[in-house]
Each structure stands twice: as structure tokens, then as C-alpha cells.
Motif scaffolding. Structure first.
Motif, short mmCIF file in Angstrom:
data_model
loop_
_atom_site.label_atom_id
_atom_site.label_comp_id
_atom_site.label_asym_id
_atom_site.label_seq_id
_atom_site.Cartn_x
_atom_site.Cartn_y
_atom_site.Cartn_z
N ARG A 171 -8.94 -0.73 -1.39
CA ARG A 171 -8.14 -1.66 -2.18
C ARG A 171 -9.07 -2.64 -2.87
O ARG A 171 -10.08 -3.06 -2.32
N TYR A 181 -6.50 -0.81 5.97
CA TYR A 181 -6.10 -0.61 4.57
C TYR A 181 -7.32 -0.50 3.66
O TYR A 181 -7.56 -1.37 2.83
N THR A 189 0.82 -1.22 0.00
CA THR A 189 0.00 0.00 0.00
C THR A 189 0.85 1.26 0.00
O THR A 189 0.30 2.36 -0.02
N SER A 190 2.16 1.11 -0.01
CA SER A 190 3.02 2.29 0.03
C SER A 190 3.92 2.42 -1.19
O SER A 190 4.76 3.32 -1.22
N HIS A 191 3.78 1.55 -2.16
CA HIS A 191 4.64 1.58 -3.35
C HIS A 191 3.81 1.76 -4.62
O HIS A 191 3.42 0.79 -5.25
N PRO A 192 3.54 3.01 -5.01
CA PRO A 192 2.91 3.19 -6.31
C PRO A 192 3.87 2.63 -7.36
O PRO A 192 5.07 2.78 -7.19
N THR A 248 -0.12 0.11 -5.65
CA THR A 248 -1.35 0.45 -4.94
C THR A 248 -2.59 0.26 -5.82
O THR A 248 -3.70 0.19 -5.29
#
Length: 188
Positions: free
Chosen positions: A142, A139, A99-102, A105
Motif C-alpha cells: 500500500r 496489509y 484494502t477490500s474495495h477496488p 486499493t
């Protein structure tokens, strides 16, 4: 896939071949092909993040949801004597990474539970589902599909229905993906 963990084809090479074949083409609509990447360890996932991100950067944003990242992140149903049911992932660490690495995501998370190798009909319990829901509350927003062992669905529906109803994230439809594995008896 275990027990085979090494091979001639690298993920980088596979993703290059997929990209070159137009497997997930820009002209595809909602019916675009799905590419499911099934990770069996955090080490494998971490070493692959750049390759996956590079592949995703070549896709239009709307097709990134058609790349599924699969991992068993919670202990699940069954577990006979001597059977190790512990996942190879620490669930929060995996979710934080994804959830932190475009552009990761935008992918669909195919997250589930370890399951028994000896009791293929072991039901998913309310506790299994509640643990997943508690994790996912941290989260939201998603796309998620839950891989569910097909032989366990009938005896698990009362618990599984909570995933399908999705009271955590009303903006995204969660789905169930049924899977099946041959048992050692069926391999003979």
C-alpha cells in the motif's frame, strides 16, 4: 472538520466539482494534484465509499494514488488529564475496508495517531510506531503517508525513523506528512 460536522456541501457534490474542474487531469504526471479526504468517523467513511469509488473510477489508474484517505487510527502521543485520545476508528476494520474495495486499493492511505490537544510537543514513542508497524504487516503493498504533528518531529525522530526506513514493504516508499494545528490560545 470538528467541531463543525455538518455543512452545505456533500462529498458527492465536492467530488463532482473536482472531477469537472480537471483538478486531477489525465495529462498530469507525477506532479498531479493530491486530493486528501479527511475522515473523522467510520460512519462517515462507510457512507462515502460509493462516492469515492465512483470518483476513482473516473481517474486513470496511475492517478488514483493521488487521492489520499486520511484517518487517525491509533492512539498517539500525549493525552492530558481528561483528554480522550481514543481514535474514532477501529484500525483493523478500517484497513480491511480500504484494502477490500477496488478501486480504493489504489489510493494512498494517510493513517496516523490521535494527538494531544494540550501537549502539542508530546513525542511519538517507539510503542506508537511499533503498534503501527505491527498493524501494517497485515496489509503490505500500500502507498502510505503518515501524518505527523510538526511540533513533535524533533523529539520523536528516533522512533519515527522506523517508518521512514520501512522494513515492512520494500516495494513501496512510505512518506511522512507534517501538519500543524492552531491551538486555542492562537485562535484568540
Amino acid at each position: 472538520h470538528p467541531p463543525q460536522v455538518d455543512g452545505d456541501l456533500t462529498l458527492s457534490s465536492l467530488l463532482h466539482q473536482v472531477r469537472e474542474s480537471n483538478f486531477q487531469s489525465e495529462t498530469a504526471g507525477a506532479e498531479a494534484n493530491i486530493l486528501k479526504l479527511d475522515f473523522k468517523s467510520m460512519k462517515a467513511l462507510k457512507s462515502s465509499i460509493d462516492d469515492v469509488a465512483n470518483y476513482l473510477n473516473c481517474l486513470p489508474h496511475r492517478l488514483r494514488q493521488h487521492v489520499w484517505i486520511n484517518a487517525d487510527i491509533l492512539a498517539g502521543p500525549g493525552g492530558g488529564e481528561g483528554e480522550d485520545m481514543q481514535p474514532k476508528f477501529e484500525a483493523v476494520e478500517l484497513m480491511n475496508l480500504l484494502t477490500s474495495h477496488p478501486p480504493l486499493t489504489a489510493t494512498t492511505l494517510s493513517i496516523g495517531w490521535t494527538t494531544s490537544l494540550t501537549d502539542i510537543h508530546a513525542p511519538y514513542t517507539s510503542s506508537n510506531i511499533d503498534d503501527m508497524l505491527a498493524l501494517l504487516r497485515q496489509y503490505p503493498e500500500r502507498n502510505i503517508t503518515f501524518p505527523i504533528r510538526a511540533t513533535s518531529v524533533r523529539h520523536s525522530w528516533a522512533a519515527l525513523k522506523k517508518l521512514y526506513d520501512n522494513d515492512v514493504d520494500k516495494h513501496h516508499k512510505w512518506t511522512l506528512t507534517l501538519w500543524w494545528s492552531l491551538t486555542s490560545e492562537e485562535h484568540k
